[in-house]
Design an enzyme around this catalytic site. Structure first.
Site, PDB file in Angstrom:
ATOM      1  N   ARG A  23      -1.675   4.862  -3.174  1.00  0.00           N
ATOM      2  CA  ARG A  23      -3.117   4.584  -3.611  1.00  0.00           C
ATOM      3  C   ARG A  23      -3.255   3.291  -4.088  1.00  0.00           C
ATOM      4  NH1 ARG A  23      -3.675   8.586  -8.652  1.00  0.00           N
ATOM      5  NH2 ARG A  23      -5.139   6.686  -9.471  1.00  0.00           N
ATOM      6  N   ALA A  69      -0.169   0.629  -4.089  1.00  0.00           N
ATOM      7  CA  ALA A  69       0.454   0.660  -2.844  1.00  0.00           C
ATOM      8  C   ALA A  69      -0.412   0.007  -1.944  1.00  0.00           C
ATOM      9  CB  ALA A  69       0.764   2.047  -2.546  1.00  0.00           C
ATOM     10  N   HIS A  70      -1.680  -0.052  -1.903  1.00  0.00           N
ATOM     11  CA  HIS A  70      -2.526  -0.727  -1.041  1.00  0.00           C
ATOM     12  C   HIS A  70      -2.735  -2.258  -1.236  1.00  0.00           C
ATOM     13  CE1 HIS A  70      -3.850   3.443   0.264  1.00  0.00           C
ATOM     14  NE2 HIS A  70      -4.230   2.530   1.339  1.00  0.00           N
ATOM     15  N   LYS A  71      -2.586  -2.355  -2.544  1.00  0.00           N
ATOM     16  CA  LYS A  71      -2.787  -4.086  -2.786  1.00  0.00           C
ATOM     17  C   LYS A  71      -1.459  -4.526  -2.564  1.00  0.00           C
ATOM     18  CE  LYS A  71      -3.994  -6.561  -7.029  1.00  0.00           C
ATOM     19  NZ  LYS A  71      -2.738  -7.112  -7.918  1.00  0.00           N
TER      20      LYS A  71
END
Ligand code: SF4
Lengths: 208, 291
Positions: free
Chosen positions: A32, A35-37
């Protein structure tokens, strides 16, 4: 109801259309906000240096995500002390927060599907056309039910992000989802948004 | 006489997180009946209902986002709120260990999850109110983040919506909030609406009104009529469960009217997802009841 096993081929993805209910089985990864950043900054844009641990995770994730799906989910996990992890509650989280990152992450890792709730925007819809991939809508709040379809927790990356934000590698069986954005540029969310806007305009014009 | 209620608090948290109140489940059942066989909407309701049954049976969280815990404590004269607060907080730590609650308190400055659902003095959120008599009543609501994010506050007049400082204006902004929310707040939702107050009290009251039972109407006739009208009109938007499209977008609307300053006219909308988790504990002498 279609049953699909991960990883998914391009042909299968192109066969999926908005409104199709699907049962997914196989290995997927949760991810989420953090993790994406992290994936964007450390591996895609490379604006942050990668630690040795990051590089190991990267090599593994490249294999795990290739042809598979990423699940927007911050689960409740038991067995934290013994590391005998089990998903207790694992419904989807709101996906739109990953809109700035999702298309790039999909293309970089060749991710064929994104599971979440609430749908995503234009950039991700374009990403779905290019990769190609689809957006699978899970049932928000159905956490115990979905956790039951998680048969095994195979591992975890970036545990230091905290339990909800870590990347969990899970094996699922018959995970229920509905395609709401497909690889042909169709988005159920766009349709509902536009139709409800028209109804709202009519309601606003009505006298009290 | 004040007793240690840590154990009862743990039970209240467990019950709230894992066992959907009957009035909510009933409304979901009714909504399911209205959807067409084979539709995505009906499928969504089916999954929701299976999940409700399963989480109740297993004592696992209905939703993994166990939300902001909001306690309202109505205590008799003589009870120490310092002790009550400590007991509630201890129960919260225990509930997190038992996985009734997900670690959900994140330091917004240092971006660190405390791991035990305690964060400063304000997480969990606890309101105390002294009452007459000898009964201790504690209400708990778990307010999820997804639905909290689609809540909205309007300052009237709002020229974009043509909403003035009256109930007609209130109607317009509430409908706008529902349309903007789409399925993001895990529709179908329950609306808590506060009219008036300052920015802070207005939002707080829009949540407080959600402790009421579903289907009950405001004692004020005008507001009761507006509650019903808003639910009906919101359901013509066609957003449906999860935003899949469908007949039920809003399950119920609760409105509270407040006083305001001559200069301000706020309307606050708190959107509660279908996973409408709220439970009550009543202690009176030896009698302890949960509902
Ligand atoms: S909005 Fe409610 S049901 Fe949806 S994920 Fe959040 S807490 Fe769960």
């Amino acid at each position: 109801m279609k049953k699909l096993t991960l990883p998914i081929s391009d042909e299968t993805i192109k066969d999926l259309h908005v409104g199709d209910p699907v049962l997914l089985s196989g290995v997927m990864v949760t991810g989420r906000d953090a993790a994406h950043k992290w994936m964007i900054e450390t591996f895609i844009k490379k604006t942050k240096p990668a630690s040795a641990e990051d590089l190991v995770a990267y090599e593994d994730l490249k294999k795990l995500l290739n042809g598979s799906v990423i699940y927007h989910c911050g689960p409740v996990v038991s067995g934290l002390e013994t590391k005998e992890y089990k998903f207790v509650a694992a419904g989807p989280t709101t996906s739109i927060r990953e809109e700035p990152y999702q298309a790039d992450v999909m293309q970089h890792f060749n991710i064929k599907g994104v599971i979440g709730k609430g749908g995503m925007g234009k950039k991700t819809l374009e990403g779905c056309q290019k990769t190609p991939g689809v957006y699978f809508h899970a049932i928000g709040g159905a956490a115990s039910f979905i956790a039951q379809s998680v048969t095994k927790v195979l591992g975890v990356y970036k545990y230091d992000f905290g339990v909800p934000e870590a990347l969990w590698v899970i094996e699922v069986k018959d995970f229920p989802v509905v395609v709401t954005m497909d690889s042909h540029g169709q988005s159920q969310h766009e349709v509902i948004e536009n139709n409800s806007r028209k109804v709202l305009d009519e309601l606003l014009a009505k006298p009290f | 006489m004040q007793i240690d209620i840590t154990e009862q608090m743990l039970e209240l948290i467990r019950l709230t997180s894992t066992n959907l109140p009957p009035d909510v489940e009933e409304k979901i059942l009714e909504a399911r009946e209205r959807e067409t066989e084979g539709s995505a909407a009906k499928g969504a309701f089916d999954t929701i209902l299976k999940n409700v049954a399963l989480s109740r049976k297993q004592s696992t969280p209905i939703c993994q986002d166990t939300g902001t815990p909001i306690f309202y404590v109505y205590y008799p004269e003589g009870w120490s709120t310092i002790k009550l607060r400590a007991q509630i907080r201890n129960a919260m730590v225990e509930a997190t260990k038992k996985n009734y609650m997900r670690p959900n308190a994140v330091d917004a400055v240092y971006d660190k999850n405390s791991g035990n659902n305690l964060g400063g003095d304000d997480f969990p959120s606890i309101h105390f109110e002294e009452v007459e008599g000898s009964t201790l009543t504690i209400e708990l609501m778990l307010k999820g983040g997804g639905c909290e994010n689609v809540g909205a506050q309007y300052s009237l007049p709002d020229s974009r919506l043509g909403a003035g400082r009256d109930l007609a204006g209130v109607r317009k902004v509430v409908l706008d909030a529902v349309q903007k929310a789409q399925g993001q707040g895990c529709a179908p939702g329950i609306l808590g609406v506060a009219i008036g107050g300052d920015r802070g009290t207005s939002y707080a009251k829009s949540k407080e009104v959600l402790y009421d039972k579903l289907g009950t109407r405001n004692a004020d006739e005008k507001l009761a009529a507006l509650e019903e009208r808003l639910t009906d009109e919101a359901n013509t938007l066609g957003i449906g469960p999860m935003g899949f499209g469908g007949k039920t977008t809003v399950i119920d609307t609760k409105i509270v009217g407040l006083h305001r300053l001559p200069a301000s006219f706020y309307v606050s909308v708190s959107y509660m997802c279908w996973a409408y988790r709220r439970r009550k504990l009543v202690i009176d002498g030896n009698s302890i009841t949960y509902s």
